[in-house]
Design a protein around this motif. Structure first.
Motif, mmCIF file in Angstrom:
data_model
loop_
_atom_site.group_PDB
_atom_site.id
_atom_site.type_symbol
_atom_site.label_atom_id
_atom_site.label_comp_id
_atom_site.label_asym_id
_atom_site.label_seq_id
_atom_site.Cartn_x
_atom_site.Cartn_y
_atom_site.Cartn_z
ATOM 1 N N ASN A 9 7.234 4.168 5.499
ATOM 2 C CA ASN A 9 6.069 3.344 5.323
ATOM 3 C C ASN A 9 4.941 3.833 4.380
ATOM 4 O OD1 ASN A 9 7.474 1.221 6.889
ATOM 5 N ND2 ASN A 9 6.228 1.817 8.797
ATOM 6 N N HIS A 13 4.257 2.125 0.763
ATOM 7 C CA HIS A 13 2.921 1.661 0.438
ATOM 8 C C HIS A 13 2.192 2.437 -0.725
ATOM 9 C CE1 HIS A 13 2.296 -1.531 3.375
ATOM 10 N NE2 HIS A 13 3.142 -0.785 4.071
ATOM 11 N N ARG A 14 2.504 3.585 -0.712
ATOM 12 C CA ARG A 14 2.029 4.755 -1.812
ATOM 13 C C ARG A 14 2.564 4.012 -3.325
ATOM 14 N NH1 ARG A 14 4.283 8.434 -4.398
ATOM 15 N NH2 ARG A 14 5.929 8.914 -2.772
ATOM 16 N N LYS A 16 3.413 1.126 -3.682
ATOM 17 C CA LYS A 16 3.309 -0.373 -4.280
ATOM 18 C C LYS A 16 2.024 -0.083 -4.833
ATOM 19 C CE LYS A 16 5.210 -2.931 -0.367
ATOM 20 N NZ LYS A 16 4.970 -3.937 0.637
ATOM 21 N N ARG A 17 1.163 0.938 -4.194
ATOM 22 C CA ARG A 17 0.038 1.127 -5.190
ATOM 23 C C ARG A 17 0.098 1.905 -6.382
ATOM 24 N NH1 ARG A 17 -2.504 -2.366 -2.510
ATOM 25 N NH2 ARG A 17 -3.504 -2.051 -0.547
ATOM 26 N N LEU A 57 -4.883 3.799 0.607
ATOM 27 C CA LEU A 57 -4.063 3.040 0.548
ATOM 28 C C LEU A 57 -4.541 1.580 0.642
ATOM 29 C CD1 LEU A 57 -0.739 4.559 1.804
ATOM 30 C CD2 LEU A 57 -1.648 4.563 -0.452
ATOM 31 N N ILE A 59 -4.847 -0.225 3.476
ATOM 32 C CA ILE A 59 -3.791 -1.002 4.185
ATOM 33 C C ILE A 59 -4.541 -0.837 5.765
ATOM 34 C CG2 ILE A 59 -1.887 -0.966 2.836
ATOM 35 C CD1 ILE A 59 -0.890 1.429 4.687
ATOM 36 N N GLU A 63 0.238 -0.913 9.420
ATOM 37 C CA GLU A 63 1.481 -1.000 8.531
ATOM 38 C C GLU A 63 2.160 0.055 8.478
ATOM 39 O OE1 GLU A 63 2.325 -3.908 6.963
ATOM 40 O OE2 GLU A 63 0.982 -5.035 8.139
ATOM 41 N N LEU A 64 1.484 1.285 8.608
ATOM 42 C CA LEU A 64 2.140 2.658 8.521
ATOM 43 C C LEU A 64 3.381 2.882 9.868
ATOM 44 C CD1 LEU A 64 -0.831 4.872 7.443
ATOM 45 C CD2 LEU A 64 1.105 4.183 5.977
ATOM 46 N N LYS A 71 10.725 -5.240 8.385
ATOM 47 C CA LYS A 71 10.405 -5.517 7.194
ATOM 48 C C LYS A 71 10.692 -6.767 6.603
ATOM 49 C CE LYS A 71 8.901 -1.030 6.451
ATOM 50 N NZ LYS A 71 8.652 -0.837 7.871
#
Length: 71
Positions: A9, A13-14, A16-17, A57, A59, A63-64, A71
């Protein structure tokens, strides 16, 4: 909860950013090797690092920790 999910995760997420592991590590005050080890579930981060990651992040910390099958 499995820290494999956490590492996966974190990487998702990293990315996605559009943030590199190097950039995240700099903002955390950790080495890029540390981020790699967390993402590859070689080490577990402390609670304070987990909270800092979520803030960086932008978030919710939950989420992590979502299992990969949610998902």
């Amino acid at each position: 909860m499995d820290f494999k999910d956490f590492g996966f995760n974190l990487a998702v997420h990293r990315q996605k950013r559009n943030m590199s592991a190097y950039e995240l590590s700099g903002r955390l005050g950790k080495s890029s090797g540390y981020i790699s080890k967390v993402e590859n579930h070689k080490i577990n981060p402390t609670l304070s690092v987990i909270l800092d990651i979520a803030i960086i992040l932008e978030i919710d910390v939950r989420e992590l920790f979502k299992p990969q099958n949610e998902k």
